[in-house]
Design a protein around this motif. Structure first.
Motif, PDB file in Angstrom:
ATOM      1  N   THR A  17       0.856  -1.177   0.000  1.00  0.00           N
ATOM      2  CA  THR A  17       0.000   0.000   0.000  1.00  0.00           C
ATOM      3  C   THR A  17       0.892   1.227   0.000  1.00  0.00           C
ATOM      4  O   THR A  17       2.030   1.170   0.463  1.00  0.00           O
ATOM      5  CB  THR A  17      -0.953  -0.006   1.221  1.00  0.00           C
ATOM      6  OG1 THR A  17      -1.839   1.102   1.125  1.00  0.00           O
ATOM      7  CG2 THR A  17      -0.200   0.039   2.537  1.00  0.00           C
ATOM      8  N   THR A 109     -14.432   6.858  -0.807  1.00  0.00           N
ATOM      9  CA  THR A 109     -13.545   6.383   0.249  1.00  0.00           C
ATOM     10  C   THR A 109     -13.944   5.013   0.810  1.00  0.00           C
ATOM     11  O   THR A 109     -13.069   4.146   0.963  1.00  0.00           O
ATOM     12  CB  THR A 109     -13.445   7.433   1.366  1.00  0.00           C
ATOM     13  OG1 THR A 109     -12.931   8.641   0.799  1.00  0.00           O
ATOM     14  CG2 THR A 109     -12.535   6.970   2.484  1.00  0.00           C
ATOM     15  N   PRO A 110     -15.211   4.750   1.124  1.00  0.00           N
ATOM     16  CA  PRO A 110     -15.549   3.423   1.666  1.00  0.00           C
ATOM     17  C   PRO A 110     -15.170   2.262   0.730  1.00  0.00           C
ATOM     18  O   PRO A 110     -14.756   1.202   1.197  1.00  0.00           O
ATOM     19  CB  PRO A 110     -17.064   3.487   1.866  1.00  0.00           C
ATOM     20  CG  PRO A 110     -17.359   4.943   2.046  1.00  0.00           C
ATOM     21  CD  PRO A 110     -16.386   5.651   1.140  1.00  0.00           C
ATOM     22  N   HIS A 113     -11.372   1.770   1.081  1.00  0.00           N
ATOM     23  CA  HIS A 113     -11.070   1.140   2.375  1.00  0.00           C
ATOM     24  C   HIS A 113     -11.456  -0.338   2.349  1.00  0.00           C
ATOM     25  O   HIS A 113     -10.729  -1.179   2.892  1.00  0.00           O
ATOM     26  CB  HIS A 113     -11.785   1.869   3.505  1.00  0.00           C
ATOM     27  CG  HIS A 113     -11.168   3.191   3.829  1.00  0.00           C
ATOM     28  ND1 HIS A 113     -11.633   3.990   4.837  1.00  0.00           N
ATOM     29  CD2 HIS A 113     -10.126   3.867   3.291  1.00  0.00           C
ATOM     30  CE1 HIS A 113     -10.906   5.097   4.901  1.00  0.00           C
ATOM     31  NE2 HIS A 113      -9.985   5.041   3.964  1.00  0.00           N
ATOM     32  N   ASN A 116      -8.798  -2.195   0.495  1.00  0.00           N
ATOM     33  CA  ASN A 116      -7.593  -2.332   1.311  1.00  0.00           C
ATOM     34  C   ASN A 116      -7.765  -3.395   2.399  1.00  0.00           C
ATOM     35  O   ASN A 116      -6.860  -4.197   2.647  1.00  0.00           O
ATOM     36  CB  ASN A 116      -7.212  -0.990   1.922  1.00  0.00           C
ATOM     37  CG  ASN A 116      -6.799   0.015   0.869  1.00  0.00           C
ATOM     38  OD1 ASN A 116      -6.489  -0.344  -0.271  1.00  0.00           O
ATOM     39  ND2 ASN A 116      -6.809   1.280   1.223  1.00  0.00           N
ATOM     40  N   ARG A 117      -8.933  -3.409   3.043  1.00  0.00           N
ATOM     41  CA  ARG A 117      -9.191  -4.440   4.052  1.00  0.00           C
ATOM     42  C   ARG A 117      -9.193  -5.832   3.418  1.00  0.00           C
ATOM     43  O   ARG A 117      -8.673  -6.788   3.994  1.00  0.00           O
ATOM     44  CB  ARG A 117     -10.510  -4.174   4.773  1.00  0.00           C
ATOM     45  CG  ARG A 117     -10.456  -3.020   5.765  1.00  0.00           C
ATOM     46  CD  ARG A 117     -11.695  -2.925   6.625  1.00  0.00           C
ATOM     47  NE  ARG A 117     -12.933  -2.876   5.871  1.00  0.00           N
ATOM     48  CZ  ARG A 117     -13.492  -1.765   5.385  1.00  0.00           C
ATOM     49  NH1 ARG A 117     -12.926  -0.598   5.599  1.00  0.00           N
ATOM     50  NH2 ARG A 117     -14.618  -1.817   4.712  1.00  0.00           N
ATOM     51  N   THR A 137      -4.292  10.423   7.938  1.00  0.00           N
ATOM     52  CA  THR A 137      -5.582   9.763   7.755  1.00  0.00           C
ATOM     53  C   THR A 137      -5.738   9.202   6.339  1.00  0.00           C
ATOM     54  O   THR A 137      -6.841   8.870   5.926  1.00  0.00           O
ATOM     55  CB  THR A 137      -6.735  10.751   8.033  1.00  0.00           C
ATOM     56  OG1 THR A 137      -6.618  11.855   7.133  1.00  0.00           O
ATOM     57  CG2 THR A 137      -6.700  11.230   9.471  1.00  0.00           C
ATOM     58  N   SER A 138      -4.644   9.092   5.614  1.00  0.00           N
ATOM     59  CA  SER A 138      -4.696   8.605   4.238  1.00  0.00           C
ATOM     60  C   SER A 138      -5.113   7.135   4.191  1.00  0.00           C
ATOM     61  O   SER A 138      -5.124   6.436   5.206  1.00  0.00           O
ATOM     62  CB  SER A 138      -3.320   8.753   3.585  1.00  0.00           C
ATOM     63  OG  SER A 138      -2.400   7.854   4.188  1.00  0.00           O
ATOM     64  N   GLY A 139      -5.416   6.672   2.990  1.00  0.00           N
ATOM     65  CA  GLY A 139      -5.727   5.262   2.798  1.00  0.00           C
ATOM     66  C   GLY A 139      -4.570   4.363   3.175  1.00  0.00           C
ATOM     67  O   GLY A 139      -4.762   3.250   3.675  1.00  0.00           O
ATOM     68  N   HIS A 142      -4.655   4.130   6.889  1.00  0.00           N
ATOM     69  CA  HIS A 142      -5.827   3.331   7.245  1.00  0.00           C
ATOM     70  C   HIS A 142      -5.508   1.846   7.081  1.00  0.00           C
ATOM     71  O   HIS A 142      -5.852   1.024   7.933  1.00  0.00           O
ATOM     72  CB  HIS A 142      -7.021   3.741   6.373  1.00  0.00           C
ATOM     73  CG  HIS A 142      -8.266   3.007   6.672  1.00  0.00           C
ATOM     74  ND1 HIS A 142      -8.610   1.831   6.042  1.00  0.00           N
ATOM     75  CD2 HIS A 142      -9.262   3.261   7.542  1.00  0.00           C
ATOM     76  CE1 HIS A 142      -9.756   1.393   6.513  1.00  0.00           C
ATOM     77  NE2 HIS A 142     -10.182   2.239   7.425  1.00  0.00           N
ATOM     78  N   THR A 143      -4.835   1.495   5.988  1.00  0.00           N
ATOM     79  CA  THR A 143      -4.479   0.105   5.721  1.00  0.00           C
ATOM     80  C   THR A 143      -3.462  -0.414   6.736  1.00  0.00           C
ATOM     81  O   THR A 143      -3.599  -1.534   7.255  1.00  0.00           O
ATOM     82  CB  THR A 143      -3.925  -0.042   4.290  1.00  0.00           C
ATOM     83  OG1 THR A 143      -4.880   0.512   3.379  1.00  0.00           O
ATOM     84  CG2 THR A 143      -3.653  -1.492   3.934  1.00  0.00           C
ATOM     85  N   TYR A 146      -5.212  -0.942   9.989  1.00  0.00           N
ATOM     86  CA  TYR A 146      -6.036  -2.146   9.932  1.00  0.00           C
ATOM     87  C   TYR A 146      -5.168  -3.397  10.102  1.00  0.00           C
ATOM     88  O   TYR A 146      -5.531  -4.333  10.815  1.00  0.00           O
ATOM     89  CB  TYR A 146      -6.828  -2.202   8.622  1.00  0.00           C
ATOM     90  CG  TYR A 146      -7.735  -3.403   8.520  1.00  0.00           C
ATOM     91  CD1 TYR A 146      -8.883  -3.492   9.312  1.00  0.00           C
ATOM     92  CD2 TYR A 146      -7.459  -4.442   7.649  1.00  0.00           C
ATOM     93  CE1 TYR A 146      -9.718  -4.603   9.234  1.00  0.00           C
ATOM     94  CE2 TYR A 146      -8.288  -5.552   7.559  1.00  0.00           C
ATOM     95  CZ  TYR A 146      -9.413  -5.626   8.352  1.00  0.00           C
ATOM     96  OH  TYR A 146     -10.241  -6.723   8.276  1.00  0.00           O
TER      97      TYR A 146
END
Length: 159
Positions: A17, A109-110, A113, A116-117, A137-139, A142-143, A146
Protein backbone atom coordinates in the motif's frame (compact mmCIF):
# COMPACT_ATOMS: atom_id res chain seq x y z
CA UNK A 1 17.48 -13.77 10.00
CA UNK A 2 17.20 -17.52 10.50
CA UNK A 3 16.33 -20.03 7.78
CA UNK A 4 12.93 -20.43 9.49
CA UNK A 5 12.32 -16.67 9.23
CA UNK A 6 13.34 -16.63 5.58
CA UNK A 7 11.04 -19.58 4.78
CA UNK A 8 8.11 -17.89 6.57
CA UNK A 9 8.68 -14.67 4.62
CA UNK A 10 9.12 -16.32 1.24
CA UNK A 11 5.97 -18.41 1.40
CA UNK A 12 3.60 -15.65 2.42
CA UNK A 13 1.17 -13.19 0.91
CA UNK A 14 2.13 -9.52 1.18
CA UNK A 15 -0.04 -6.45 0.65
CA UNK A 16 1.64 -3.35 -0.72
CA UNK A 17 0.00 0.00 0.00
CA UNK A 18 1.22 3.52 -0.55
CA UNK A 19 0.71 7.11 -1.45
CA UNK A 20 -0.58 8.23 -4.81
CA UNK A 21 1.66 11.32 -4.55
CA UNK A 22 4.99 10.16 -5.95
CA UNK A 23 6.23 13.03 -8.15
CA UNK A 24 8.70 14.23 -5.49
CA UNK A 25 11.11 11.35 -6.33
CA UNK A 26 12.45 10.02 -9.61
CA UNK A 27 11.92 6.48 -10.92
CA UNK A 28 15.48 5.43 -10.05
CA UNK A 29 14.84 6.37 -6.42
CA UNK A 30 11.69 4.23 -6.34
CA UNK A 31 13.50 1.30 -7.98
CA UNK A 32 16.17 1.48 -5.24
CA UNK A 33 13.50 1.78 -2.55
CA UNK A 34 11.64 -1.29 -3.85
CA UNK A 35 14.87 -3.29 -4.22
CA UNK A 36 15.74 -2.50 -0.60
CA UNK A 37 12.33 -2.96 1.02
CA UNK A 38 10.40 -5.35 -1.25
CA UNK A 39 13.40 -7.30 -2.49
CA UNK A 40 14.04 -9.20 0.77
CA UNK A 41 10.48 -10.56 0.63
CA UNK A 42 10.55 -11.64 -3.01
CA UNK A 43 10.50 -15.29 -4.02
CA UNK A 44 8.62 -17.20 -6.69
CA UNK A 45 6.30 -18.45 -3.93
CA UNK A 46 5.57 -14.98 -2.50
CA UNK A 47 2.17 -13.59 -3.47
CA UNK A 48 1.84 -9.80 -3.61
CA UNK A 49 -1.50 -7.96 -3.46
CA UNK A 50 -1.45 -4.46 -4.94
CA UNK A 51 -4.31 -1.95 -5.15
CA UNK A 52 -3.96 -0.97 -8.79
CA UNK A 53 -4.09 2.82 -8.28
CA UNK A 54 -1.60 5.39 -9.51
CA UNK A 55 1.49 6.17 -7.44
CA UNK A 56 3.08 3.47 -5.28
CA UNK A 57 0.58 0.85 -6.47
CA UNK A 58 1.52 1.26 -10.15
CA UNK A 59 5.22 1.82 -9.49
CA UNK A 60 5.56 -1.26 -7.27
CA UNK A 61 3.52 -3.33 -9.74
CA UNK A 62 5.86 -2.41 -12.60
CA UNK A 63 8.94 -3.05 -10.44
CA UNK A 64 7.74 -6.45 -9.22
CA UNK A 65 6.62 -7.53 -12.70
CA UNK A 66 9.89 -6.44 -14.27
CA UNK A 67 12.30 -7.67 -11.62
CA UNK A 68 10.80 -10.74 -9.99
CA UNK A 69 8.93 -13.96 -10.63
CA UNK A 70 6.62 -13.41 -7.64
CA UNK A 71 2.89 -13.91 -8.02
CA UNK A 72 1.04 -10.59 -8.32
CA UNK A 73 -2.66 -9.93 -7.82
CA UNK A 74 -4.10 -6.50 -8.54
CA UNK A 75 -7.23 -5.68 -6.55
CA UNK A 76 -9.44 -2.79 -7.66
CA UNK A 77 -12.50 -1.46 -5.82
CA UNK A 78 -14.63 -1.30 -8.96
CA UNK A 79 -13.32 -2.44 -12.34
CA UNK A 80 -10.00 -1.98 -14.13
CA UNK A 81 -11.75 0.32 -16.62
CA UNK A 82 -12.60 2.70 -13.76
CA UNK A 83 -8.94 3.09 -12.76
CA UNK A 84 -6.96 6.21 -13.79
CA UNK A 85 -5.31 5.89 -17.23
CA UNK A 86 -1.74 5.48 -15.92
CA UNK A 87 -2.87 2.81 -13.45
CA UNK A 88 -4.78 0.97 -16.20
CA UNK A 89 -1.67 1.02 -18.39
CA UNK A 90 0.49 -0.39 -15.58
CA UNK A 91 -2.02 -3.22 -15.10
CA UNK A 92 -2.29 -3.96 -18.83
CA UNK A 93 1.49 -3.86 -19.45
CA UNK A 94 2.49 -5.97 -16.46
CA UNK A 95 2.89 -9.65 -15.87
CA UNK A 96 0.26 -10.34 -13.23
CA UNK A 97 -1.25 -13.52 -11.86
CA UNK A 98 -4.80 -12.24 -11.53
CA UNK A 99 -6.99 -9.16 -11.30
CA UNK A 100 -9.75 -9.01 -8.69
CA UNK A 101 -12.51 -6.51 -9.41
CA UNK A 102 -14.59 -5.94 -6.27
CA UNK A 103 -17.22 -4.09 -8.36
CA UNK A 104 -18.16 -1.39 -5.85
CA UNK A 105 -21.07 0.65 -7.17
CA UNK A 106 -19.52 3.97 -6.14
CA UNK A 107 -15.81 4.70 -6.05
CA UNK A 108 -15.65 6.77 -2.88
CA UNK A 109 -13.55 6.38 0.25
CA UNK A 110 -15.55 3.42 1.67
CA UNK A 111 -14.90 1.41 -1.53
CA UNK A 112 -11.15 2.03 -1.33
CA UNK A 113 -11.07 1.14 2.37
CA UNK A 114 -13.01 -2.07 1.62
CA UNK A 115 -10.47 -2.94 -1.09
CA UNK A 116 -7.59 -2.33 1.31
CA UNK A 117 -9.19 -4.44 4.05
CA UNK A 118 -9.78 -7.24 1.51
CA UNK A 119 -6.08 -7.24 0.63
CA UNK A 120 -4.97 -7.24 4.28
CA UNK A 121 -7.44 -10.04 5.07
CA UNK A 122 -5.83 -12.14 2.32
CA UNK A 123 -2.25 -11.36 3.37
CA UNK A 124 0.19 -12.36 6.05
CA UNK A 125 1.89 -8.96 6.22
CA UNK A 126 1.68 -5.40 4.83
CA UNK A 127 4.37 -3.11 3.47
CA UNK A 128 3.27 0.54 3.41
CA UNK A 129 4.87 3.52 1.68
CA UNK A 130 3.11 6.60 3.16
CA UNK A 131 4.19 10.17 2.51
CA UNK A 132 6.94 11.16 4.94
CA UNK A 133 5.63 13.08 7.91
CA UNK A 134 3.32 12.46 10.82
CA UNK A 135 0.82 9.61 10.95
CA UNK A 136 -2.12 10.78 8.89
CA UNK A 137 -5.58 9.76 7.76
CA UNK A 138 -4.70 8.60 4.24
CA UNK A 139 -5.73 5.26 2.80
CA UNK A 140 -2.16 4.06 3.32
CA UNK A 141 -2.32 4.80 7.04
CA UNK A 142 -5.83 3.33 7.25
CA UNK A 143 -4.48 0.10 5.72
CA UNK A 144 -1.45 -0.01 8.03
CA UNK A 145 -3.68 0.64 11.06
CA UNK A 146 -6.04 -2.15 9.93
CA UNK A 147 -3.07 -4.54 9.62
CA UNK A 148 -2.03 -3.63 13.18
CA UNK A 149 -5.59 -4.24 14.43
CA UNK A 150 -5.47 -7.66 12.76
CA UNK A 151 -2.14 -8.31 14.52
CA UNK A 152 -0.34 -8.73 11.20
CA UNK A 153 3.28 -7.69 10.72
CA UNK A 154 3.61 -4.39 8.88
CA UNK A 155 6.60 -2.48 7.59
CA UNK A 156 6.36 1.30 7.21
CA UNK A 157 8.66 2.92 4.63
CA UNK A 158 8.06 6.70 4.46
CA UNK A 159 8.58 8.28 1.03
Amino acid sequence: MTSYDREWIMNRAVTITGTRSTAHRDLTSYAELFANYLGPFVAASTHFYIGGAKGIDSLSLLWLAGNTKARITVVVPGTVQQQPADARQAIIRSRITEVIELRAEQLHTPAFHARNRWMVDHSDMVIGFPLAGPHGTSGTWHTLDYAAQQVKPHLIVPV
